[in-house]
Design a protein around this motif. Sequence first.
Motif, PDB file in Angstrom:
ATOM      1  N   THR A  36      -2.419  -7.509  -2.695  1.00 54.97           N
ATOM      2  CA  THR A  36      -1.046  -7.271  -2.226  1.00 54.97           C
ATOM      3  C   THR A  36      -0.073  -8.263  -2.843  1.00 54.97           C
ATOM      4  OG1 THR A  36      -1.987  -6.482  -0.135  1.00 54.97           O
ATOM      5  CG2 THR A  36       0.363  -6.957  -0.166  1.00 54.97           C
ATOM      6  N   ALA A  40       3.331  -7.324  -4.862  1.00 59.10           N
ATOM      7  CA  ALA A  40       4.635  -7.827  -4.417  1.00 59.10           C
ATOM      8  C   ALA A  40       5.321  -8.623  -5.526  1.00 59.10           C
ATOM      9  CB  ALA A  40       4.465  -8.693  -3.176  1.00 59.10           C
ATOM     10  N   ASN A  93      13.449  -5.614   0.773  1.00 62.91           N
ATOM     11  CA  ASN A  93      12.473  -5.209  -0.233  1.00 62.91           C
ATOM     12  C   ASN A  93      11.314  -4.430   0.374  1.00 62.91           C
ATOM     13  OD1 ASN A  93      13.028  -6.307  -3.162  1.00 62.91           O
ATOM     14  ND2 ASN A  93      13.841  -7.822  -1.735  1.00 62.91           N
ATOM     15  N   PHE A  94      10.957  -4.722   1.600  1.00 61.01           N
ATOM     16  CA  PHE A  94       9.997  -3.875   2.318  1.00 61.01           C
ATOM     17  C   PHE A  94      10.515  -2.436   2.366  1.00 61.01           C
ATOM     18  CE2 PHE A  94      10.945  -2.327   6.665  1.00 61.01           C
ATOM     19  CZ  PHE A  94       9.876  -1.457   6.852  1.00 61.01           C
ATOM     20  N   SER A  95      11.813  -2.292   2.710  1.00 63.15           N
ATOM     21  CA  SER A  95      12.380  -0.948   2.832  1.00 63.15           C
ATOM     22  C   SER A  95      12.434  -0.242   1.477  1.00 63.15           C
ATOM     23  CB  SER A  95      13.770  -1.012   3.465  1.00 63.15           C
ATOM     24  OG  SER A  95      14.738  -1.527   2.567  1.00 63.15           O
ATOM     25  N   HIS A  98       8.918   1.126   0.535  1.00 65.86           N
ATOM     26  CA  HIS A  98       8.578   2.305   1.323  1.00 65.86           C
ATOM     27  C   HIS A  98       9.501   3.485   1.009  1.00 65.86           C
ATOM     28  CE1 HIS A  98       5.954   0.458   4.768  1.00 65.86           C
ATOM     29  NE2 HIS A  98       5.513   0.177   3.554  1.00 65.86           N
ATOM     30  N   THR A 126       1.858  -3.203   0.768  1.00 63.12           N
ATOM     31  CA  THR A 126       2.771  -4.236   0.272  1.00 63.12           C
ATOM     32  C   THR A 126       4.058  -4.267   1.091  1.00 63.12           C
ATOM     33  OG1 THR A 126       1.859  -4.047  -1.959  1.00 63.12           O
ATOM     34  CG2 THR A 126       4.032  -5.075  -1.744  1.00 63.12           C
ATOM     35  N   GLY A 127       4.597  -3.092   1.386  1.00 60.12           N
ATOM     36  CA  GLY A 127       5.790  -3.052   2.232  1.00 60.12           C
ATOM     37  C   GLY A 127       5.519  -3.653   3.599  1.00 60.12           C
ATOM     38  N   ASP A 128       4.387  -3.283   4.197  1.00 61.89           N
ATOM     39  CA  ASP A 128       4.023  -3.844   5.498  1.00 61.89           C
ATOM     40  C   ASP A 128       3.914  -5.364   5.440  1.00 61.89           C
ATOM     41  OD1 ASP A 128       3.920  -1.281   6.467  1.00 61.89           O
ATOM     42  OD2 ASP A 128       1.723  -1.162   6.508  1.00 61.89           O
ATOM     43  N   LEU A 130       5.347  -7.483   3.364  1.00 57.90           N
ATOM     44  CA  LEU A 130       6.664  -8.109   3.218  1.00 57.90           C
ATOM     45  C   LEU A 130       7.382  -8.166   4.558  1.00 57.90           C
ATOM     46  CD1 LEU A 130       7.902  -6.531  -0.145  1.00 57.90           C
ATOM     47  CD2 LEU A 130       7.059  -8.866   0.229  1.00 57.90           C
ATOM     48  N   LEU A 131       7.221  -7.141   5.372  1.00 56.60           N
ATOM     49  CA  LEU A 131       7.831  -7.142   6.697  1.00 56.60           C
ATOM     50  C   LEU A 131       7.225  -8.226   7.582  1.00 56.60           C
ATOM     51  CD1 LEU A 131       9.739  -5.865   8.730  1.00 56.60           C
ATOM     52  CD2 LEU A 131       7.983  -4.178   9.243  1.00 56.60           C
TER      53      LEU A 131
END
Length: 339
Positions: A36, A40, A93-95, A98, A126-128, A130-131
């Motif tokens: 991950t 990222a 960046n998470f958003s 996704h 990766t989005g998860d 970052l959140l």
Amino acid sequence: MTATSAEQDVWGVLSQVRQLTEPALRKAVHRLPEPTRTVAEYHFGWQDREGNPAVGDWGKGIRGALVVACAQAMGADPEQAVPAAAGVELVHNFSLVHDDLMDRDALRRKRPAVWSLFGDAQAVLTGDALLVVAMEILAEEPTMLQELCDALLSLVAGQSADLAFEQRTDVNLDECLAMAAGKTASLLSSACALGGLAAGATPWRTNALRRFGYHMGLAYQLVDDLLGIWSHSSVSGKPVGADLGRRKKSLPVVAALCADVPEVERLAELYLLEAGPLREAEIREAASLIDRAGGRAWAEQEAQRQRTRALAALEAADPEPEGARTLTALAELITQRHW
């Protein structure tokens, strides 16, 4: 085109805040487990697709810049706002990771999007991740964390509505504006409020900053929708016409579909749910129909109205003079891109 002095100054502000914020972003991303972390780092432009170090583009850092600039406008040192700025940029960046997956947009910042290079599963993970690290950064600031969580819930509602609109033929402008408020304005609004919170500003001034970000966010989305239809990938960094190809109900499209003009009948035909993706010629035809039906003019006028409301809210926040100039310049940069 030669940049004005104000434009040069605001780009300087963005550069300074990026330099201030990037170490915190790198530290957060470095905590992620492999693979991950590598994904990222590619998304942020710190590695190329082969995993080699790179000096890439992780965006303009506008949301982080708003946090820092709002804090400074309330009399704080910029360093006080760095954790909040990093948290907002990680959420943003998470958003993006996704959104690209859900929308099947293959380009991000003029490079292959994460999902198109590493697959859907890695994009989700990766989005998860970052959140998670965004929440971790603000874990010791409950008020700030709650502010960001509220924005996230609005963001999820907005994105959910955006996806649902693709399966409907009866979307109206009020619904579409509410979708844009959640999908885009919520995080810009939260970024400005976080700046006020980092500075210890009064609830009145913080709420005024929140309204400033909200109206600026709506203007930003209107401009982004215009760019998505009538700009070029070199400007937007994303495939132009892709939203039309998927029949997305963006603001100019809905404004056109709600108009009482002859062009609406043909535009509605192109947007029939039973049909497949629009072909290139149909995308060009749809863009022309939206323009002739008044969708483009309405979006441009509404963007200007939202800019005016944003600047009125900024004045109500009573920022320090230099802070007011910086935030006004940022607002102009965000909401008056060329299309």
